[in-house]
Design an enzyme around this catalytic site. Structure first.
Site, PDB file in Angstrom:
ATOM      1  N   HIS A 191      -7.204  -4.864  -3.365  1.00  0.00           N
ATOM      2  CA  HIS A 191      -6.253  -4.120  -2.551  1.00  0.00           C
ATOM      3  C   HIS A 191      -6.090  -4.832  -1.207  1.00  0.00           C
ATOM      4  CE1 HIS A 191      -3.907  -0.603  -1.521  1.00  0.00           C
ATOM      5  NE2 HIS A 191      -4.516  -0.567  -0.343  1.00  0.00           N
ATOM      6  N   ASP A 219      -7.887  -3.867  -7.740  1.00  0.00           N
ATOM      7  CA  ASP A 219      -7.585  -2.842  -6.750  1.00  0.00           C
ATOM      8  C   ASP A 219      -8.088  -1.481  -7.231  1.00  0.00           C
ATOM      9  OD1 ASP A 219      -6.496  -1.001  -4.984  1.00  0.00           O
ATOM     10  OD2 ASP A 219      -4.454  -1.775  -5.115  1.00  0.00           O
ATOM     11  N   CYS A 274       0.848  -1.197   0.000  1.00  0.00           N
ATOM     12  CA  CYS A 274       0.000   0.000   0.000  1.00  0.00           C
ATOM     13  C   CYS A 274       0.889   1.254   0.000  1.00  0.00           C
ATOM     14  CB  CYS A 274      -0.971  -0.052   1.181  1.00  0.00           C
ATOM     15  SG  CYS A 274      -2.322   1.151   1.101  1.00  0.00           S
TER      16      CYS A 274
END
Length: 245
Positions: free
Chosen positions: A214, A183, A125
């Site tokens: 994600h 994502d 991330c």
């Protein structure tokens, strides 16, 4: 490989940075991975990811990425309050402050008795972005960047010319870019823009798109995909064994 954990407090130009060290119990010196967390800092899933990598023969450092903005030891929850605070921290910390954090960790690694001095980076991330960002430092030999956010959007605080992707040509090590095709934080066009930027900059990189959402690496919550996670750990271990020794 049996591992051990400890904490160190590293002095940076913006304050003390609590850093969690996961490393083999065996005697000797090992290459190092700086593991950059999500916006939530070292949660239990991040600690387990670091332990997995350390168990393959690496010293793994997990810094508190927003140490200037929170009390030492802060871990944010995987809830709306934690997400709001973490996102606010992400946009409050200038990218150059992450650069000085990275250099402080490299200085620590250079003086630690259990490290070889060979350093790579890894992150998920925002941590995927920070792993890429750290690779602008010539000391970083390789970086595994998992679903790195904010690379394509150029929205983190710094000047236009200092945006991370704009400086891709400064990366001397090898990049491994891993994305989840489902994502929403890095959509198709965003991934295409990043891929083209790396090609234009002449970067050495591999590119992997998987059918995952994600945070598919995070072993808590409904988006976790164990098979994909295992595959990505294996790819990361291969990258670092080849590039770091």
């Amino acid at each position: 490989m049996i591992i051990q954990q400890e904490t160190v407090d590293i002095t940076t130009s913006t304050g003390v940075m609590r850093t969690y060290v996961h490393r083999p119990q065996a005697e000797g010196k090992f290459p190092t991975i700086i593991f950059y967390s999500e916006i939530f800092q070292q949660t239990a899933p991040i600690a387990r990811s670091a332990a997995i990598m350390a168990g393959h023969g690496f010293v793994v450092l997990v810094p508190e990425v927003f140490h200037e903005l929170n009390p030492i030891g802060t871990v944010l929850g995987y809830d709306d309050a934690g997400k709001d605070k973490g996102n606010a921290d992400k946009f409050a910390k200038p990218l150059p402050d992450h650069d000085s954090d990275t250099q402080a960790m490299i200085d620590f690694i250079d003086n630690a008795p259990y490290t070889t001095g060979d350093v790579g980076t890894m992150g998920v991330c925002i941590g995927g972005h920070l792993a890429f960002r750290a690779a602008l430092n010539p000391a970083i030999k390789s970086a595994c960047c998992l679903y790195a956010t904010d690379l394509h959007s150029n929205t983190l605080p710094t000047s236009d010319t200092d945006q991370t992707l704009a400086r891709a040509g400064d990366v001397k090590g090898e990049l491994m870019m891993i994305w989840g095709r489902q994502d929403p934080h890095v959509p198709d066009q965003g991934r295409a823009d990043i891929n083209q930027a790396l090609r234009s900059a002449g970067c050495t990189f591999t590119w992997h798109e998987v059918n995952g959402q994600h945070a598919f690496m995070r072993d808590e919550g409904e988006r976790f995909d164990p098979e994909l996670a295992l595959s990505c750990y294996q790819m990361a271990v291969g990258l670092f064994r080849r590039t770091l020794g």
